[in-house]
Design an enzyme around this catalytic site. Structure first.
Site: not given
Length: 287
Positions: A47-48
């Site tokens: 994830e970002a």
């Protein structure tokens, strides 16, 4: 393209490189959804996140959370990692708790020294899984159907299916069959195909439970190192069923050479999911 403040944070660990890494862009203003998604894929992380000014008057900041497949309404380790980065950047909350605005609404984040904990969002779906799903999960995990001693929907945004095995040793010994589990992922309409597995450690161990999380990716089955959303949903299920105490420590990532530790507690009528975070990269990104 401007340079933007950026941190890469390791979450659910106090020691670098033993938790679950997260890319945090601390100023996401002006970025389109397509740019955020493209950057997330480029990081090659699970994830970002992209921090933005809040829209809700009670929120301290707004976050958009992306994984390689697209945007998520909520995720646990991005919640703690984003809050850690926001505080490290010198920001301070309006009240006692930090209030994060995201796709599921407002999420409270409590500070306990250097450790952060979020209040688990309500389950969107709960109750037992369909028996056909349970049988398929058992085949995909390589265990007998009777080895799954309990099961439940654990959907708090990500559509987790939770299964409880006999013990932690059985959880650690799993060698999932991606081809079998693919039948579950594509065969259930609207499902995200995420399976969370949990088993109890022997009494006296530091950790009460061992957790593993599996979901489909572009290159087959992916195991997540440490998963806040899954642990939040598992806690609501297991504590509610009387299977887990109101305060416990869960281990995750052991099978991947990580040492994730998730602190779970029920307090003030809410489930709190906590963990340490450490900033491993602090700088600027061209985006």
């Amino acid at each position: 393209m401007p340079h933007r403040p950026f941190q890469q944070v390791d979450v659910f660990t106090a020691q670098p490189f033993l938790g679950n890494p997260l890319a945090v862009v601390l100023d996401g203003r002006g970025l389109s959804s397509e740019q955020m998604h493209a950057f997330t894929r480029w990081t090659n992380l699970s994830e970002a996140t992209f921090l933005l000014p809040p829209e809700h008057p009670e929120a301290d900041y707004r976050v958009r959370i992306f994984c390689p497949a697209g945007e998520l309404p909520f995720a646990g380790h991005p919640t703690l990692g984003s809050c850690h980065a926001w505080l490290q950047a010198g920001h301070r909350p309006k009240g006692r708790d930090v209030v994060q605005e995201c796709g599921v609404g407002l999420v409270k984040i409590r500070r306990d020294g250097t450790r952060l904990a979020f209040a688990a969002p309500p389950l969107r779906r709960s109750g037992p899984l369909p028996e056909a799903d349970v049988a398929l999960i058992a085949r995909g995990l390589g265990v007998r159907r009777e080895d799954i001693v309990d099961h439940a929907w654990c959907d708090n945004g990500p559509g987790w299916r939770g299964v409880l095995l006999r013990d932690a040793a059985q959880v650690l010994a799993l060698r999932p069959d991606a081809a079998v589990l693919a039948g579950l992922f594509v065969g259930v309409a609207g499902a995200t195909g995420k399976v969370g597995v949990v088993g109890a450690h022997p009494p006296g161990d530091d950790c009460a439970f061992e957790v593993r999380a599996f979901f489909p990716g572009n290159n087959g089955l992916i195991e997540d190192p440490v998963t806040g959303s899954l642990n939040a949903a598992l806690a609501q299920w297991l504590i509610g069923a009387g299977t887990a105490p109101e305060r416990y420590l869960a281990a995750q990532g052991t099978a991947l050479g990580r040492a994730g530790r998730v602190h779970v507690a029920r307090a003030d009528g809410e489930i709190w999911i906590g963990g340490d975070s450490v900033t491993c990269v602090d700088g600027r990104v061209l985006l």
